[in-house]
Design an enzyme around this catalytic site. Structure first.
Site, PDB file in Angstrom:
ATOM      1  N   LYS A  22      25.226  33.054  38.634  1.00 11.63           N
ATOM      2  CA  LYS A  22      26.471  32.659  37.959  1.00 11.63           C
ATOM      3  C   LYS A  22      27.101  31.454  38.647  1.00 11.63           C
ATOM      4  O   LYS A  22      27.509  30.483  37.990  1.00 11.63           O
ATOM      5  CB  LYS A  22      27.463  33.825  37.973  1.00 11.63           C
ATOM      6  CG  LYS A  22      28.866  33.447  37.482  1.00 11.63           C
ATOM      7  CD  LYS A  22      29.831  34.601  37.587  1.00 11.63           C
ATOM      8  CE  LYS A  22      30.571  34.648  38.897  1.00 11.63           C
ATOM      9  NZ  LYS A  22      31.877  33.982  38.879  1.00 11.63           N
ATOM     10  N   ASN A  23      27.173  31.489  39.980  1.00 11.92           N
ATOM     11  CA  ASN A  23      27.893  30.449  40.711  1.00 11.92           C
ATOM     12  C   ASN A  23      27.122  29.135  40.803  1.00 11.92           C
ATOM     13  O   ASN A  23      27.644  28.149  41.321  1.00 11.92           O
ATOM     14  CB  ASN A  23      28.262  30.945  42.112  1.00 11.92           C
ATOM     15  CG  ASN A  23      29.355  31.999  42.071  1.00 11.92           C
ATOM     16  OD1 ASN A  23      30.064  32.130  41.086  1.00 11.92           O
ATOM     17  ND2 ASN A  23      29.481  32.772  43.143  1.00 11.92           N
ATOM     18  N   ARG A  93      38.516  30.774  37.045  1.00 12.15           N
ATOM     19  CA  ARG A  93      38.892  29.670  37.933  1.00 12.15           C
ATOM     20  C   ARG A  93      37.882  28.532  37.915  1.00 12.15           C
ATOM     21  O   ARG A  93      38.236  27.379  38.137  1.00 12.15           O
ATOM     22  CB  ARG A  93      39.019  30.184  39.366  1.00 12.15           C
ATOM     23  CG  ARG A  93      40.103  31.196  39.596  1.00 12.15           C
ATOM     24  CD  ARG A  93      40.261  31.442  41.084  1.00 12.15           C
ATOM     25  NE  ARG A  93      40.524  30.189  41.774  1.00 12.15           N
ATOM     26  CZ  ARG A  93      41.733  29.697  41.980  1.00 12.15           C
ATOM     27  NH1 ARG A  93      42.794  30.324  41.552  1.00 12.15           N
ATOM     28  NH2 ARG A  93      41.891  28.557  42.607  1.00 12.15           N
ATOM     29  N   CYS A 117      40.196  35.670  39.495  1.00 13.48           N
ATOM     30  CA  CYS A 117      40.355  36.893  40.289  1.00 13.48           C
ATOM     31  C   CYS A 117      41.593  36.832  41.181  1.00 13.48           C
ATOM     32  O   CYS A 117      41.932  35.781  41.720  1.00 13.48           O
ATOM     33  CB  CYS A 117      39.132  37.106  41.185  1.00 13.48           C
ATOM     34  SG  CYS A 117      37.692  37.705  40.320  1.00 13.48           S
ATOM     35  N   ARG A 122      43.425  30.211  47.020  1.00 15.70           N
ATOM     36  CA  ARG A 122      42.399  29.250  46.609  1.00 15.70           C
ATOM     37  C   ARG A 122      43.021  27.993  45.973  1.00 15.70           C
ATOM     38  O   ARG A 122      42.833  27.722  44.792  1.00 15.70           O
ATOM     39  CB  ARG A 122      41.405  29.913  45.646  1.00 15.70           C
ATOM     40  CG  ARG A 122      40.713  31.101  46.272  1.00 15.70           C
ATOM     41  CD  ARG A 122      39.421  31.446  45.619  1.00 15.70           C
ATOM     42  NE  ARG A 122      39.584  32.187  44.398  1.00 15.70           N
ATOM     43  CZ  ARG A 122      38.579  32.787  43.762  1.00 15.70           C
ATOM     44  NH1 ARG A 122      37.362  32.718  44.237  1.00 15.70           N
ATOM     45  NH2 ARG A 122      38.767  33.448  42.657  1.00 15.70           N
ATOM     46  N   ASP A 306      31.370  37.370  49.255  1.00 11.74           N
ATOM     47  CA  ASP A 306      31.051  38.082  48.015  1.00 11.74           C
ATOM     48  C   ASP A 306      30.187  39.325  48.244  1.00 11.74           C
ATOM     49  O   ASP A 306      29.877  40.039  47.292  1.00 11.74           O
ATOM     50  CB  ASP A 306      30.329  37.145  47.027  1.00 11.74           C
ATOM     51  CG  ASP A 306      31.298  36.246  46.279  1.00 11.74           C
ATOM     52  OD1 ASP A 306      32.520  36.417  46.442  1.00 11.74           O
ATOM     53  OD2 ASP A 306      30.839  35.369  45.522  1.00 11.74           O
ATOM     54  N   ARG A 398      31.892  39.753  34.280  1.00 13.95           N
ATOM     55  CA  ARG A 398      31.970  38.323  34.600  1.00 13.95           C
ATOM     56  C   ARG A 398      30.838  37.899  35.521  1.00 13.95           C
ATOM     57  O   ARG A 398      30.524  36.705  35.586  1.00 13.95           O
ATOM     58  CB  ARG A 398      33.315  37.995  35.267  1.00 13.95           C
ATOM     59  CG  ARG A 398      34.515  38.032  34.321  1.00 13.95           C
ATOM     60  CD  ARG A 398      35.773  37.569  35.024  1.00 13.95           C
ATOM     61  NE  ARG A 398      35.481  36.395  35.836  1.00 13.95           N
ATOM     62  CZ  ARG A 398      35.870  36.244  37.098  1.00 13.95           C
ATOM     63  NH1 ARG A 398      36.557  37.180  37.705  1.00 13.95           N
ATOM     64  NH2 ARG A 398      35.561  35.150  37.764  1.00 13.95           N
TER      65      ARG A 398
END
Length: 419
Positions: A22-23, A93, A117, A122, A306, A398
């Protein structure tokens, strides 16, 4: 709204295929805006954040098509709107990642300040300061970052703190800037390297990705490309912990073992037998109770923030006392309070959680508070006596593709039901 029902106590056994990261997918899809032709992205996970990104690109006018294998084609030549509205950005985000590409390619961007989140501040100030140093004129007005530039100019950027999305945004802005850009104190995560490789496949000139100094030589244009996203290291780590916490034997395939070093070391400390191949990893905890481990989160290549919630779950049933220190996000212990509802013995002191392992957890209804927290509650539910119900699982959707299906493949008694 759905919830997950889990009947605990089953050791997991078998193998599971890891999805694309995902990232890495989200910045790569944003980076497609830089091209002057169609971009095809493969190994894309079927996730809510990916759907939101596709909706965002489509709202700008990009032509987006998705085939049955989740290969996404983005044609940015039809983009006519250079804004990312609050309605989408507040749910994710990572929408901030369109800021750099829009300014670099089209000379303008109106991007809402982000949501996402609830795990910490951040701030986006590093993105803004970096773009200003590259020559963008930026105002923050009505909850929007409004950026304008003719053509960005290369500069030396020293980031105040290590930030993954900040590094990615500024790297994408720099690829079409005039001259050389140096990004110091850059994030070193594999997802940053994957984005750099994607940009290079379009014709970008980038050196040093994966180190703390990235050098970008700007080019006039970037062409379309086809690119495969790397496997998700956090999903990989989560399923390995699932095998360990249940006293099972789990193999993950289609992964990158070299991205999991910090996680594998901690699994071995916990007493798991770990096997590694070219694109697979297996963990064997059969017949053994995990040992408590100490974890301190830090930017890659250290232990990932994470993964701390998943190891917190492991420590709740481990032999001994484990300490978890969170150095990245200040609000990232909300899942600990939910784990206490399952009988976990956890004491919080600022950014430190001290966990005394117990013999058994007891099932209870729990509520997910963020993406990785929801995964940790599922892991805890796998070893709790009775039926655990995890609510607000839109968080988990997500970041984890078909988690109940993959865990069921490994023998877990888990199902998604309407709330």
């Amino acid at each position: 709204m759905d919830k997950l029902q889990i009947q605990g106590g089953v050791p997991l056994e078998g193998e599971v295929r890891i999805s694309g990261a995902k990232n890495a997918t989200l910045p790569i899809l944003a980076g497609a805006l830089l091209a002057d032709g169609p971009v095809v992205v493969g190994n894309v996970p079927h996730l809510k954040d990916v759907t939101t990104t596709v909706e965002l690109l489509g709202g700008m006018g990009a032509t987006v098509t998705i085939d049955e294998r989740m290969r996404i084609e983005v044609d940015p030549t039809t983009v006519r709107d250079y804004s990312a509205p609050y309605e989408l950005v507040k749910t994710m985000r990572a929408s901030i990642l369109v800021l750099g590409p829009l300014v670099a390619r089209y000379g303008r961007a109106d991007v809402s300040l982000p949501g996402g989140c609830a795990i910490g501040a951040r701030p986006v100030n590093i993105h803004v300061a970096g773009l200003q140093a590259l020559g963008a004129d930026i105002t923050i007005d009505g909850g929007y970052i409004r950026a304008r530039a003719d053509r960005l100019r290369g500069a030396r950027l020293v980031l105040d703190t290590v930030t993954v999305t900040g590094t990615e945004n500024l790297m994408m802005a720099a690829v079409l800037a005039e001259g050389e850009t140096i990004i110091e104190n850059a994030a070193r995560e594999p997802e940053v390297v994957d984005l750099a490789n994607f940009l290079a496949s379009m014709g970008a000139k980038i050196q040093g990705a994966g180190t703390d100094k990235i050098v970008v030589e700007g080019v006039e244009r970037l062409s379309g490309t086809s690119y495969e996203v790397l496997p998700d290291r956090i999903e990989s780590g989560t399923y390995l912990v699932a095998g360990a916490i249940t006293g099972g034997h789990v193999r993950i395939k289609n992964t990158r073992p070299d991205h999991l070093d910090a996680v594998l070391v901690k699994l071995q400390e916990a007493g798991a037998k770990v096997g590694v191949g070219d694109n697979w990893v297996e963990v064997d905890m059969r017949g053994r109770r995990p040992r408590a481990v100490d974890v301190r989160t830090a930017p890659y290549p250290a232990f990932p923030t994470d993964m701390q919630a998943q190891f917190a779950a492991l420590n709740t049933v481990a032999d001994g006392v484990g300490t978890i220190i969170e150095t990245i996000f200040e609000n990232r212990f909300m899942h600990m309070l939910e784990m206490r509802r399952l009988g976990a013995e956890i004491r919080l002191e600022g950014n430190t959680a001290i966990i005394h392992g117990v013999g058994r957890l007891k099932a209870a209804p729990v509520m997910a508070t963020d993406l990785r927290a929801s995964a940790s509650l599922v892991l805890a539910g796998l070893v709790a006596d009775g039926r655990t119900e995890v609510e607000r699982i839109y968080h988990i959707d997500r970041g984890y593709e078909a988690i109940e299906e993959k865990l069921s493949q490994l023998g877990a008694q888990i199902k998604r039901v309407p709330n």
